[in-house]
Design an enzyme around this catalytic site. Structure first.
Site, PDB file in Angstrom:
ATOM      1  CG  ASN A   1      -2.863  -4.582  -5.276  1.00  0.00           C
ATOM      2  OD1 ASN A   1      -2.563  -5.287  -6.234  1.00  0.00           O
ATOM      3  ND2 ASN A   1      -3.992  -4.701  -4.619  1.00  0.00           N
TER       4      ASN A   1
ATOM      5  N   GLY B   1     -15.847   2.741  -0.586  1.00  0.00           N
ATOM      6  CA  GLY B   1     -14.462   2.319  -0.755  1.00  0.00           C
ATOM      7  C   GLY B   1     -14.141   0.955  -0.164  1.00  0.00           C
TER       8      GLY B   1
ATOM      9  CB  ALA C   1      -4.230  12.641 -11.181  1.00  0.00           C
ATOM     10  N   GLY C   2      -3.980  10.572  -8.170  1.00  0.00           N
ATOM     11  CA  GLY C   2      -2.979   9.991  -7.272  1.00  0.00           C
ATOM     12  C   GLY C   2      -2.867   8.489  -7.454  1.00  0.00           C
ATOM     13  N   GLY C   3      -2.408   7.834  -6.399  1.00  0.00           N
ATOM     14  CA  GLY C   3      -2.123   6.398  -6.451  1.00  0.00           C
ATOM     15  C   GLY C   3      -3.281   5.539  -6.932  1.00  0.00           C
ATOM     16  CB  ALA C   4      -6.780   5.304  -5.880  1.00  0.00           C
TER      17      ALA C   4
ATOM     18  CG  ASP D   1      -5.317  -1.650  -5.911  1.00  0.00           C
ATOM     19  OD1 ASP D   1      -5.779  -2.227  -4.911  1.00  0.00           O
ATOM     20  OD2 ASP D   1      -4.247  -1.009  -5.886  1.00  0.00           O
TER      21      ASP D   1
ATOM     22  CE  LYS E   1      -1.864   0.294  -3.368  1.00  0.00           C
ATOM     23  NZ  LYS E   1      -3.288   0.380  -3.719  1.00  0.00           N
TER      24      LYS E   1
ATOM     25  CE1 TYR F   1     -10.473   1.575   4.912  1.00  0.00           C
ATOM     26  CE2 TYR F   1     -10.059   1.564   2.550  1.00  0.00           C
ATOM     27  CZ  TYR F   1      -9.636   1.339   3.837  1.00  0.00           C
ATOM     28  OH  TYR F   1      -8.365   0.904   4.068  1.00  0.00           O
TER      29      TYR F   1
ATOM     30  CB  THR G   1      -1.048  -0.065   1.149  1.00  0.00           C
ATOM     31  OG1 THR G   1      -1.947   1.029   0.995  1.00  0.00           O
ATOM     32  CG2 THR G   1      -0.416  -0.018   2.521  1.00  0.00           C
TER      33      THR G   1
HETATM   34  P1  ATR Z   1       0.080  10.441  -4.369  1.00  0.00           P
HETATM   35  O1  ATR Z   1      -0.411  11.161  -5.565  1.00  0.00           O
HETATM   36  O2  ATR Z   1       1.218  11.122  -3.707  1.00  0.00           O
HETATM   37  O3  ATR Z   1       0.260   8.981  -4.574  1.00  0.00           O
HETATM   38  P2  ATR Z   1      -2.396   9.938  -3.206  1.00  0.00           P
HETATM   39  O4  ATR Z   1      -2.771   9.972  -1.780  1.00  0.00           O
HETATM   40  O5  ATR Z   1      -2.459   8.692  -3.948  1.00  0.00           O
HETATM   41  O6  ATR Z   1      -1.027  10.594  -3.276  1.00  0.00           O
HETATM   42  O7  ATR Z   1      -3.285  10.976  -4.037  1.00  0.00           O
HETATM   43  C1  ATR Z   1      -3.837  12.017  -3.454  1.00  0.00           C
HETATM   44  C2  ATR Z   1      -4.859  12.604  -4.432  1.00  0.00           C
HETATM   45  O8  ATR Z   1      -5.740  13.406  -3.683  1.00  0.00           O
HETATM   46  C3  ATR Z   1      -4.241  13.492  -5.472  1.00  0.00           C
HETATM   47  O9  ATR Z   1      -5.008  13.460  -6.642  1.00  0.00           O
HETATM   48  C4  ATR Z   1      -4.328  14.852  -4.780  1.00  0.00           C
HETATM   49  O10 ATR Z   1      -4.283  15.953  -5.633  1.00  0.00           O
HETATM   50  P3  ATR Z   1      -2.856  16.625  -6.024  1.00  0.00           P
HETATM   51  O11 ATR Z   1      -2.308  15.762  -7.111  1.00  0.00           O
HETATM   52  O12 ATR Z   1      -3.181  17.984  -6.448  1.00  0.00           O
HETATM   53  O13 ATR Z   1      -2.024  16.600  -4.775  1.00  0.00           O
HETATM   54  C5  ATR Z   1      -5.681  14.738  -4.165  1.00  0.00           C
HETATM   55  N1  ATR Z   1      -5.878  15.669  -3.051  1.00  0.00           N
HETATM   56  C6  ATR Z   1      -5.378  15.567  -1.805  1.00  0.00           C
HETATM   57  N2  ATR Z   1      -5.818  16.595  -1.040  1.00  0.00           N
HETATM   58  C7  ATR Z   1      -6.636  17.350  -1.824  1.00  0.00           C
HETATM   59  C8  ATR Z   1      -7.402  18.547  -1.635  1.00  0.00           C
HETATM   60  N3  ATR Z   1      -7.427  19.158  -0.449  1.00  0.00           N
HETATM   61  N4  ATR Z   1      -8.124  19.016  -2.672  1.00  0.00           N
HETATM   62  C9  ATR Z   1      -8.106  18.403  -3.855  1.00  0.00           C
HETATM   63  N5  ATR Z   1      -7.392  17.269  -4.134  1.00  0.00           N
HETATM   64  C10 ATR Z   1      -6.673  16.754  -3.129  1.00  0.00           C
END
Ligand code: ATR
Length: 285
Positions: free
Chosen positions: A87, A232, A127-130, A102, A66, A212, A62
């Site tokens: 994962n 979730g 657009a993060g990890g998931a 996933d 990943k 979740y 996790t």
């Molecule tokens: P990472 O991208 O480092 O793997 P993640 O936890 O998988 O982290 O992804 C976090 C996601 O939540 C990202 O899309 C993040 O947006 P940014 O790319 O701009 O950081 C989004 N996110 C986290 N906090 C946020 C907020 N307060 N408002 C909008 N988007 C948020």
């Protein structure tokens, strides 16, 4: 002799995976235990050496490992390569093989509620990890269109290039419309916030949240008024089911696992609610 499995991540202390997998091992009479290992990024390569040295049979992987774990594995399944994240690790007689379950978790969660993906338009926030596994799942199920909105536009652009989808500026989220809306950010985790306003949510018939905790996020609470929702925990459950199949070759007892993790979340929510009320940090929840 008991075999050892576990999750690596940072943090991992609140992971529900140990509950889910230990229960499945016990129910099936498989002599195995599953632990939670907190591994910081600078220790990842050593941890992988440790997996081999200790003959740990399988791992869930996790945040934040990943993607970075991929360079330490011996073989990576073609789908995990395409997604760009692992994962699940299987230790096959000393060879560490990486998989991604996933995306299957996402598909199974839709299938369970008989929600069609084919020919629909999805709006993905985050657009993060998931997000990569979510996009892969939607494409696999022949979605017609995906728009991705992210606070940091460049990250949405990267997904646009990788998967040939459409990246949209964050400010345009207020005009988004479609069939399926997916909340893929960490907003709403342990808080009563949503990155999308109700007016936008109301335009969709299906809403999915990767968060979740709480189980019914503010996003899902609003979405429920307008259509079907997927929480979730469903995705977590089914990615775990697929992991278990990869490790053991056996289908685990899904309903028993599901019941256990939902009960656990309810307990955690109750504790969190009491704590928060005490320090007044979580008024609305
Ligand atoms: P990472 O991208 O480092 O793997 P993640 O936890 O998988 O982290 O992804 C976090 C996601 O939540 C990202 O899309 C993040 O947006 P940014 O790319 O701009 O950081 C989004 N996110 C986290 N906090 C946020 C907020 N307060 N408002 C909008 N988007 C948020």
């Amino acid at each position: 002799m008991y075999e050892v499995y576990g999750i690596i991540g940072d943090p991992v202390s609140h992971s529900l995976s140990p509950i889910m997998h230990n229960l499945a091992f016990r129910e099936l009479g498989i002599k195995a235990v599953y632990g939670a290992f907190r591994v910081s990024p600078h220790n990842l390569s050593k941890a992988i050496e440790g997996v081999k040295a200790l003959n740990i049979k399988g791992l869930s992987v996790t945040i934040p490992h990943k993607e970075t774990i991929m360079e330490y594995l011996d073989e990576i399944d073609p789908v995990a390569l395409k997604i760009g994240a692992v994962n699940t690790v299987l230790n096959k007689e000393g060879t560490l093989m990486g998989y991604n379950t996933d995306w299957i978790g996402v598909i199974k969660a839709f299938e369970k509620k008989n929600i069609e993906i084919k020919n629909k338009k999805a709006v993905l926030i985050g657009a993060g990890g998931a997000s990569k596994a979510i996009i892969y799942a939607l494409i696999k199920k022949e979605i017609a269109e995906i728009e991705v909105y992210n606070r940091t536009f460049e990250k949405a652009k990267m997904l646009e290039e990788k998967f040939k989808i459409l990246a949209k500026p964050w400010q345009e989220l207020k005009n988004a419309y479609g069939d399926i809306i997916i909340q893929g950010t960490s907003v709403g985790l342990k808080s009563w916030e949503t990155p999308v306003q109700e007016e936008v949510i109301s335009r969709f018939k299906v809403a999915v949240d990767i968060v979740y905790f709480p189980l019914k996020t503010k996003f899902l609470t609003l979405a429920e008024k307008y259509g079907q929702i997927i929480d979730g925990l469903q995705i977590l459950l089914y990615q775990g089911v697929e992991q278990f199949k990869i490790w053991t070759g056996v289908l685990p007892p899904i309903e028993i696992m599901e019941k256990a993790i939902y009960e656990e979340i309810k307990k955690l929510e109750k504790n969190f609610f009491h704590e928060s009320k005490r320090n007044k940090a979580f008024k609305e929840f």
